[in-house]
Design a protein around this motif. Structure first.
Motif, mmCIF file in Angstrom:
data_model
loop_
_atom_site.group_PDB
_atom_site.id
_atom_site.type_symbol
_atom_site.label_atom_id
_atom_site.label_comp_id
_atom_site.label_asym_id
_atom_site.label_seq_id
_atom_site.Cartn_x
_atom_site.Cartn_y
_atom_site.Cartn_z
ATOM 1 N N GLY A 44 11.682 -18.191 -19.593
ATOM 2 C CA GLY A 44 12.635 -17.630 -20.534
ATOM 3 C C GLY A 44 12.104 -16.451 -21.306
ATOM 4 O O GLY A 44 10.919 -16.106 -21.234
ATOM 5 N N HIS A 45 13.011 -15.847 -22.059
ATOM 6 C CA HIS A 45 12.762 -14.668 -22.873
ATOM 7 C C HIS A 45 11.589 -14.919 -23.829
ATOM 8 O O HIS A 45 11.652 -15.810 -24.670
ATOM 9 C CB HIS A 45 14.029 -14.354 -23.663
ATOM 10 C CG HIS A 45 14.042 -13.023 -24.328
ATOM 11 N ND1 HIS A 45 14.876 -12.011 -23.926
ATOM 12 C CD2 HIS A 45 13.334 -12.529 -25.362
ATOM 13 C CE1 HIS A 45 14.686 -10.949 -24.699
ATOM 14 N NE2 HIS A 45 13.760 -11.248 -25.582
ATOM 15 N N CYS A 46 10.526 -14.141 -23.699
ATOM 16 C CA CYS A 46 9.313 -14.376 -24.481
ATOM 17 C C CYS A 46 8.841 -13.080 -25.117
ATOM 18 O O CYS A 46 8.564 -12.102 -24.431
ATOM 19 C CB CYS A 46 8.213 -14.942 -23.580
ATOM 20 S SG CYS A 46 6.674 -15.305 -24.448
ATOM 21 N N PHE B 163 9.148 -19.329 -26.712
ATOM 22 C CA PHE B 163 10.360 -19.016 -25.957
ATOM 23 C C PHE B 163 11.284 -20.223 -26.024
ATOM 24 O O PHE B 163 10.850 -21.359 -26.282
ATOM 25 C CB PHE B 163 10.019 -18.685 -24.491
ATOM 26 C CG PHE B 163 9.292 -19.790 -23.781
ATOM 27 C CD1 PHE B 163 9.972 -20.706 -22.998
ATOM 28 C CD2 PHE B 163 7.914 -19.932 -23.927
ATOM 29 C CE1 PHE B 163 9.298 -21.743 -22.367
ATOM 30 C CE2 PHE B 163 7.236 -20.958 -23.294
ATOM 31 C CZ PHE B 163 7.930 -21.871 -22.507
ATOM 32 N N ASN B 164 12.571 -19.994 -25.831
ATOM 33 C CA ASN B 164 13.561 -21.077 -25.723
ATOM 34 C C ASN B 164 13.456 -22.092 -26.857
ATOM 35 O O ASN B 164 13.552 -23.302 -26.645
ATOM 36 C CB ASN B 164 13.417 -21.794 -24.381
ATOM 37 C CG ASN B 164 13.727 -20.899 -23.193
ATOM 38 O OD1 ASN B 164 14.257 -19.799 -23.360
ATOM 39 N ND2 ASN B 164 13.390 -21.350 -21.997
ATOM 40 N N ALA C 294 17.137 -23.254 -32.663
ATOM 41 C CA ALA C 294 16.677 -24.056 -31.529
ATOM 42 C C ALA C 294 16.668 -23.295 -30.210
ATOM 43 O O ALA C 294 16.089 -23.762 -29.232
ATOM 44 C CB ALA C 294 17.526 -25.307 -31.394
ATOM 45 N N VAL C 295 17.308 -22.123 -30.179
ATOM 46 C CA VAL C 295 17.288 -21.307 -28.962
ATOM 47 C C VAL C 295 16.478 -20.026 -29.167
ATOM 48 O O VAL C 295 16.404 -19.197 -28.258
ATOM 49 C CB VAL C 295 18.723 -20.951 -28.501
ATOM 50 C CG1 VAL C 295 19.483 -22.208 -28.124
ATOM 51 C CG2 VAL C 295 19.469 -20.184 -29.586
ATOM 52 N N ASN C 296 15.911 -19.853 -30.341
ATOM 53 C CA ASN C 296 15.174 -18.633 -30.652
ATOM 54 C C ASN C 296 13.689 -18.795 -30.339
ATOM 55 O O ASN C 296 13.218 -19.867 -29.970
ATOM 56 C CB ASN C 296 15.373 -18.249 -32.114
ATOM 57 C CG ASN C 296 16.786 -17.784 -32.405
ATOM 58 O OD1 ASN C 296 17.429 -17.188 -31.541
ATOM 59 N ND2 ASN C 296 17.279 -18.051 -33.597
ATOM 60 N N SER C 297 12.947 -17.722 -30.542
ATOM 61 C CA SER C 297 11.507 -17.763 -30.322
ATOM 62 C C SER C 297 10.819 -16.836 -31.308
ATOM 63 O O SER C 297 11.448 -15.955 -31.909
ATOM 64 C CB SER C 297 11.159 -17.352 -28.887
ATOM 65 O OG SER C 297 11.632 -16.056 -28.592
ATOM 66 N N ALA C 298 9.519 -17.025 -31.478
ATOM 67 C CA ALA C 298 8.760 -16.200 -32.406
ATOM 68 C C ALA C 298 8.760 -14.749 -31.938
ATOM 69 O O ALA C 298 8.631 -14.469 -30.748
ATOM 70 C CB ALA C 298 7.333 -16.719 -32.528
ATOM 71 N N SER D 213 11.810 -9.988 -18.924
ATOM 72 C CA SER D 213 11.335 -10.470 -17.629
ATOM 73 C C SER D 213 11.290 -11.990 -17.584
ATOM 74 O O SER D 213 11.148 -12.584 -16.508
ATOM 75 C CB SER D 213 9.931 -9.919 -17.336
ATOM 76 O OG SER D 213 9.932 -8.505 -17.316
ATOM 77 N N GLY D 214 11.357 -12.614 -18.762
ATOM 78 C CA GLY D 214 11.399 -14.070 -18.834
ATOM 79 C C GLY D 214 10.116 -14.734 -18.394
ATOM 80 O O GLY D 214 10.138 -15.847 -17.854
ATOM 81 N N ASN D 215 8.977 -14.092 -18.662
ATOM 82 C CA ASN D 215 7.720 -14.654 -18.184
ATOM 83 C C ASN D 215 6.562 -14.306 -19.103
ATOM 84 O O ASN D 215 6.689 -13.500 -20.030
ATOM 85 C CB ASN D 215 7.418 -14.175 -16.758
ATOM 86 C CG ASN D 215 7.271 -12.659 -16.650
ATOM 87 O OD1 ASN D 215 7.152 -11.949 -17.644
ATOM 88 N ND2 ASN D 215 7.279 -12.160 -15.421
ATOM 89 N N VAL D 216 5.433 -14.929 -18.832
ATOM 90 C CA VAL D 216 4.137 -14.511 -19.347
ATOM 91 C C VAL D 216 3.226 -14.350 -18.140
ATOM 92 O O VAL D 216 3.148 -15.251 -17.292
ATOM 93 C CB VAL D 216 3.538 -15.536 -20.329
ATOM 94 C CG1 VAL D 216 2.112 -15.139 -20.719
ATOM 95 C CG2 VAL D 216 4.410 -15.666 -21.578
#
Length: 394
Positions: free
Chosen positions: A44-46, A66-67, A91-95, A383-386
């Motif tokens: 997910g979006h990170c 993420f997520n 709950a769907v957000n990220s730092a 890109s939804g990754n690390v």
């Protein structure tokens, strides 16, 4: 024993030979260098990821948000352990950004982060034998500063212990249009907040982004710089730094020194001796428009490094090729190019495109494989990754 400081190279001080820039433009079609890409996660979006050794095995693990959660990925297999969850509407957000710091002085690295609209907090690393037993305990850093986009670790008061620099880039929240550095309080496990020291008091208008800290004038005290992006914020599109008053920091005021205006969508800025003349310059990106550039000390003449890369919202510096001078790397989340910039030691760069299908919000020089050279750890945003890129130097 757990490694106190991870092999993450974030050059924030003086005496460091760092980056360079001036042209030698390369085409976007340039042949990719032989850096191997490794996937940590693709869920997910990170926006942000950091490296630390949680279990003392000398292999760097990764913490990413993420997520709606903060997760630890344990090397080498990248087993995921959720160490924090955001609740309610978050709950769907990220730092939006993060850092590692030994907040409690117990010899292991804790995690610091924040949502873009919330207050900064830290997660207590329970140590090598307990890191995977459940959530890491969350504690507040400051209940007022908010609207944050960057958290940076650096020793600002020269006491030998790292502090945190945090911005408040939204004008109508918290310490609007201000930036502060925070020292760790004496009783950090029970303190209601960390010790706050505002150095940019309402004079960082315009959507301040990523800070850099380094001793620009050679007096032994670190200055702090930032870029401000502009719209939708008023009075942006500039780079500036604040001069550290040094021993008079309690009574003395930090002085704002403008580096340049009319820098569309300015974001990142880091200190480094770009051209090898012994003076610490500033290297920067216009992360919401185009370009990588550097400011030459003294006088702050602008030199363009890469005028093609679009929205390079991440920046890192290190000697990536081991030749004794400092190189740079950036990733554009619109162009999707991950590039490293090879310095010839005199402020001229050759551009190497490592990837043409990768986004980024947070890019760090880290020795991920422990072979003594600087790899690249990238938080992939859209890109939804690390991922991390293995430096072929060794």
């Amino acid at each position: 024993m757990t490694q106190l400081f991870p092999r993450t190279f974030r050059f924030l001080g003086t005496g460091l030979t760092v980056l360079s820039s001036l042209g030698l433009m390369a085409s976007a079609q340039e042949k990719k260098a032989a850096w191997k890409k490794h996937l940590v996660m693709e869920q997910g979006h990170c926006y942000t990821s950091v490296a630390l050794d949680v279990n003392g095995d000398k292999a760097l693990d990764v913490v990413a948000s993420f997520n709606g959660r903060v997760s630890l990925f344990v090397a080498p297999g990248w087993r995921e352990i959720v160490i924090h969850r955001f609740l309610g509407l978050d709950a769907v957000n990220s730092a939006i950004h993060s850092e590692v710091i030994d907040a409690d002085g117990d010899g292991d690295m804790d995690w610091v982060g924040t949502l873009s609209h919330a207050h900064p907090f830290w997660l207590e690393n329970p140590g090598p034998g307990r890191f995977d037993k459940g959530f890491w305990r969350s504690r507040v850093i400051d209940p007022e500063i908010t609207g944050i986009h960057c958290i940076l670790r650096a020793d600002i008061d020269n006491d030998g212990r790292d502090d945190l620099i945090i911005n408040n880039f939204e004008p109508d929240k918290g310490l609007g249009d201000s930036m502060a550095w925070f020292s760790i309080p004496k009783n950090v496990l029970t303190a209601e907040r960390w010790d706050r020291h505002v150095f940019a008091d309402k004079d960082a208008r315009g959507g301040s982004h990523y800070m850099g800290a380094g001793d620009i004038d050679g007096d032994g005290w670190k200055e702090i710089a930032v870029g401000a992006k502009g719209k939708p914020f008023a009075d942006g599109n500039w780079f500036a730094f604040w001069k550290n008053p040094g021993k008079d920091r309690v009574k003395g005021a930090w002085k704002k020194i403008l580096l340049a205006e009319n820098q569309e969508a300015a974001t990142n800025i880091l200190p480094c001796d770009v051209n090898g003349d012994g003076k610490i310059d500033w290297l920067a990106t216009r992360g919401h428009s185009k370009g990588v550039l550097w400011f030459e000390n003294p006088g702050w003449k602008i030199h363009e490094i890469d005028v093609e890369i679009r929205q390079p919202h991440s920046l890192t510096v290190f000697d990536h090729d081991g030749d004794g001078d400092m190189d740079a790397a950036a990733c554009g989340y619109e162009s999707k190019w991950l590039r490293w910039y090879e310095n010839d030691g005199r402020g001229k760069f050759k551009i190497h495109t490592l990837d043409d299908n990768q986004e980024s919000y947070d890019l760090r020089s880290v020795d991920m494989d422990g072979d003594g050279d600087a790899d690249l750890l990238n938080a992939g945003r859209g890109s939804g990754n690390v991922v991390w890129y293995q430096n072929p130097l060794k």
